[in-house]
Design a protein around this motif. Structure first.
Motif, PDB file in Angstrom:
ATOM      1  N   ALA A  34     135.164 139.888 100.872  1.00 30.45           N
ATOM      2  CA  ALA A  34     136.366 139.473 100.145  1.00 30.45           C
ATOM      3  C   ALA A  34     137.453 140.386  99.625  1.00 30.45           C
ATOM      4  CB  ALA A  34     136.217 138.163  99.193  1.00 30.45           C
ATOM      5  N   ASN A  35     136.743 141.567  99.393  1.00 30.28           N
ATOM      6  CA  ASN A  35     137.571 142.698  98.752  1.00 30.28           C
ATOM      7  C   ASN A  35     137.409 143.698  99.847  1.00 30.28           C
ATOM      8  OD1 ASN A  35     138.366 144.991  97.442  1.00 30.28           O
ATOM      9  ND2 ASN A  35     137.835 144.089  95.458  1.00 30.28           N
ATOM     10  N   PRO A  36     138.353 143.834 100.836  1.00 28.20           N
ATOM     11  CA  PRO A  36     138.172 144.793 101.864  1.00 28.20           C
ATOM     12  C   PRO A  36     138.229 146.311 101.376  1.00 28.20           C
ATOM     13  CG  PRO A  36     139.577 142.832 102.809  1.00 28.20           C
ATOM     14  CD  PRO A  36     139.270 142.617 101.379  1.00 28.20           C
ATOM     15  N   PRO A  37     138.967 146.700 100.593  1.00 33.80           N
ATOM     16  CA  PRO A  37     139.050 147.924 100.073  1.00 33.80           C
ATOM     17  C   PRO A  37     137.497 148.526  99.427  1.00 33.80           C
ATOM     18  CG  PRO A  37     140.968 146.915  99.371  1.00 33.80           C
ATOM     19  CD  PRO A  37     140.165 146.068  99.822  1.00 33.80           C
ATOM     20  N   LEU A  38     137.084 147.582  98.942  1.00 29.91           N
ATOM     21  CA  LEU A  38     135.828 147.870  98.037  1.00 29.91           C
ATOM     22  C   LEU A  38     134.439 147.962  99.085  1.00 29.91           C
ATOM     23  CD1 LEU A  38     134.362 148.558  95.536  1.00 29.91           C
ATOM     24  CD2 LEU A  38     133.977 146.215  95.234  1.00 29.91           C
ATOM     25  N   ALA A  39     134.600 146.853 100.170  1.00 26.05           N
ATOM     26  CA  ALA A  39     133.505 146.901 101.175  1.00 26.05           C
ATOM     27  C   ALA A  39     133.768 148.157 102.195  1.00 26.05           C
ATOM     28  CB  ALA A  39     133.816 145.509 102.210  1.00 26.05           C
ATOM     29  N   ALA A  40     134.987 148.515 102.303  1.00 23.93           N
ATOM     30  CA  ALA A  40     135.182 149.654 103.365  1.00 23.93           C
ATOM     31  C   ALA A  40     134.523 150.929 102.447  1.00 23.93           C
ATOM     32  CB  ALA A  40     136.442 149.839 103.639  1.00 23.93           C
ATOM     33  N   GLU A  41     134.737 151.165 101.374  1.00 23.40           N
ATOM     34  CA  GLU A  41     134.503 152.109 100.680  1.00 23.40           C
ATOM     35  C   GLU A  41     132.796 152.408 100.365  1.00 23.40           C
ATOM     36  OE1 GLU A  41     135.656 155.194  99.885  1.00 23.40           O
ATOM     37  OE2 GLU A  41     137.826 154.311 100.428  1.00 23.40           O
ATOM     38  N   HIS A  42     132.386 151.194 100.189  1.00 18.58           N
ATOM     39  CA  HIS A  42     130.712 150.939 100.182  1.00 18.58           C
ATOM     40  C   HIS A  42     130.095 151.581 101.215  1.00 18.58           C
ATOM     41  CE1 HIS A  42     127.295 149.743  97.946  1.00 18.58           C
ATOM     42  NE2 HIS A  42     127.065 149.213  98.730  1.00 18.58           N
ATOM     43  N   GLU A  57     124.881 142.595 104.380  1.00 16.96           N
ATOM     44  CA  GLU A  57     124.770 142.394 102.743  1.00 16.96           C
ATOM     45  C   GLU A  57     126.000 142.710 102.302  1.00 16.96           C
ATOM     46  OE1 GLU A  57     121.884 143.798  99.230  1.00 16.96           O
ATOM     47  OE2 GLU A  57     121.269 144.090 101.197  1.00 16.96           O
ATOM     48  N   VAL A  58     126.498 143.872 102.747  1.00 23.82           N
ATOM     49  CA  VAL A  58     127.744 144.405 102.203  1.00 23.82           C
ATOM     50  C   VAL A  58     128.903 143.375 102.465  1.00 23.82           C
ATOM     51  CG1 VAL A  58     129.392 146.289 102.430  1.00 23.82           C
ATOM     52  CG2 VAL A  58     126.972 147.055 102.359  1.00 23.82           C
ATOM     53  N   LEU A  59     128.796 143.031 103.478  1.00 20.93           N
ATOM     54  CA  LEU A  59     130.091 142.099 104.095  1.00 20.93           C
ATOM     55  C   LEU A  59     130.029 140.851 103.169  1.00 20.93           C
ATOM     56  CD1 LEU A  59     130.595 142.766 107.632  1.00 20.93           C
ATOM     57  CD2 LEU A  59     131.828 143.496 105.877  1.00 20.93           C
ATOM     58  N   ALA A  60     128.587 140.276 102.978  1.00 22.20           N
ATOM     59  CA  ALA A  60     128.362 139.070 102.406  1.00 22.20           C
ATOM     60  C   ALA A  60     128.785 139.182 100.595  1.00 22.20           C
ATOM     61  CB  ALA A  60     126.986 138.641 102.368  1.00 22.20           C
TER      62      ALA A  60
END
Length: 248
Positions: free
Chosen positions: A208-216, A201-204
Motif C-alpha cells: 500500500a506504500n509503493p515507494p517503500l515496497a520498491a526500495e525494500h 510478503e513484501v507486497l502484503a
C-alpha cells in the motif's frame, strides 16, 4: 505508483531502465541484454519509444491492446535503427514489460523477454507473464527442472527480445483491476535473487506504500547477492481504481 533501480552488487553498469507516469496510468521496464553491446542504450531507447507511443494514444483515444503492440513495435524499430547507425551498438537488445492502468478500471499489459509482471491479490502472488526464454521452454516441455543445477546456465538465454529481429511479437493481455490489488513489474535481477514467497510478503506488508515496497525489494535482492541489475515498479491498485473512476 513507484519505481526503483540499482546496478546490484556485482555489475559495474546498470543496463535496466524504468519509467512510470501515474497520471496516465503507464509503467514500463526494460532490461538491456547482458553481454551485448549497448544494452543500456537499447533499454533506454525502448522505454522512451514505448512511453512516447502510449502517451500519444492516451491523449487522443481510449487505449487498446493494439496500442500496446504498436508501442512495442515502435520500440523494436527504434532500437534497430540506432544499432544500424552506430557499429558499436550492433547486436544490442532488451526485454520489455509495460502496463497500462486504463480509465475503465482494467489493466492492459505487454511483454517481450523475461522481465515480469506480477499481481498480488487476496494474499496470493501470481505471475501474469510467461518468460520468453530457453529455460521456460525446456521447463514447459518437461526437459528440465527449474531448480536443477543445469537451469542456472539457461537463465538469460532469451527466445524473444526487442531490437534483435525485424519484427517482434509481444504477448498482450487484459484483465480487470480489483480494489486491493498490488502489481509489480520487475527485471530478473529481482526474481533470480528473491523467491516468490518473499516478494509476496513484501507486497502484503508494504504494497500500500509503493515507494517503500520498491526500495525494500531492491534491498532484498542486493542483500541476497545482487548478482545482476535489479529494477522494480510497484503499483497500488487502490490508486489505479481511483484513477479509473476519475477518468472513466
Amino acid at each position: 505508483m513507484a519505481m526503483a533501480s540499482h546496478a546490484g552488487r556485482v555489475r559495474l553498469r546498470n543496463e535496466d531502465r524504468v519509467a512510470c507516469h501515474a497520471d496516465s496510468g503507464l509503467a514500463v521496464l526494460a532490461d538491456g541484454m547482458g553481454g551485448h553491446a549497448g544494452g543500456a542504450e537499447a533499454a533506454w531507447i525502448a522505454v522512451a519509444a514505448w512511453m512516447e507511443r502510449m502517451e500519444q494514444g492516451a491523449e487522443t483515444a481510449h487505449l487498446h491492446e493494439a496500442d500496446l503492440r504498436e508501442a512495442v513495435l515502435l520500440a523494436n524499430d527504434r532500437v534497430r535503427q540506432a544499432a544500424a547507425e552506430d557499429p558499436a551498438l550492433r547486436g544490442m537488445g532488451t526485454t520489455l514489460v509495460g502496463a497500462c492502468f486504463r480509465g475503465d478500471g482494467s489493466l492492459l499489459h505487454a511483454h517481450v523477454g523475461d522481465s515480469r509482471l506480477y499481481q498480488f491479490r487476496e494474499g496470493g502472488l501470481r505471475c501474469l507473464t510467461r518468460d520468453h526464454s530457453v529455460l521456460r521452454e525446456q521447463w514447459d516441455a518437461g526437459m528440465i527442472d527449474a531448480g536443477s543445477p543445469g537451469a542456472a546456465h539457461l537463465r538469460g538465454l532469451l527466445t524473444r527480445a526487442v531490437g534483435v529481429d525485424d519484427l517482434v511479437e509481444p504477448d498482450v493481455g487484459v484483465m480487470r483491476l480489483e480494489q486491493d490489488d498490488i502489481y509489480l513489474l520487475c527485471s530478473d535481477g529481482l526474481t533470480d535473487m528473491v523467491a516468490d514467497a518473499a516478494i509476496a510478503e513484501v507486497l502484503a506488508t508494504l504494497g500500500a506504500n509503493p515507494p517503500l515496497a520498491a526500495e525494500h525489494l531492491i534491498d532484498l535482492a542486493n542483500d541476497r547477492g545482487g548478482m545482476d541489475n535489479v529494477s522494480v515498479i510497484v503499483v497500488s491498485s487502490c490508486a489505479a481504481v481511483r484513477l479509473g473512476t476519475e477518468l472513466g
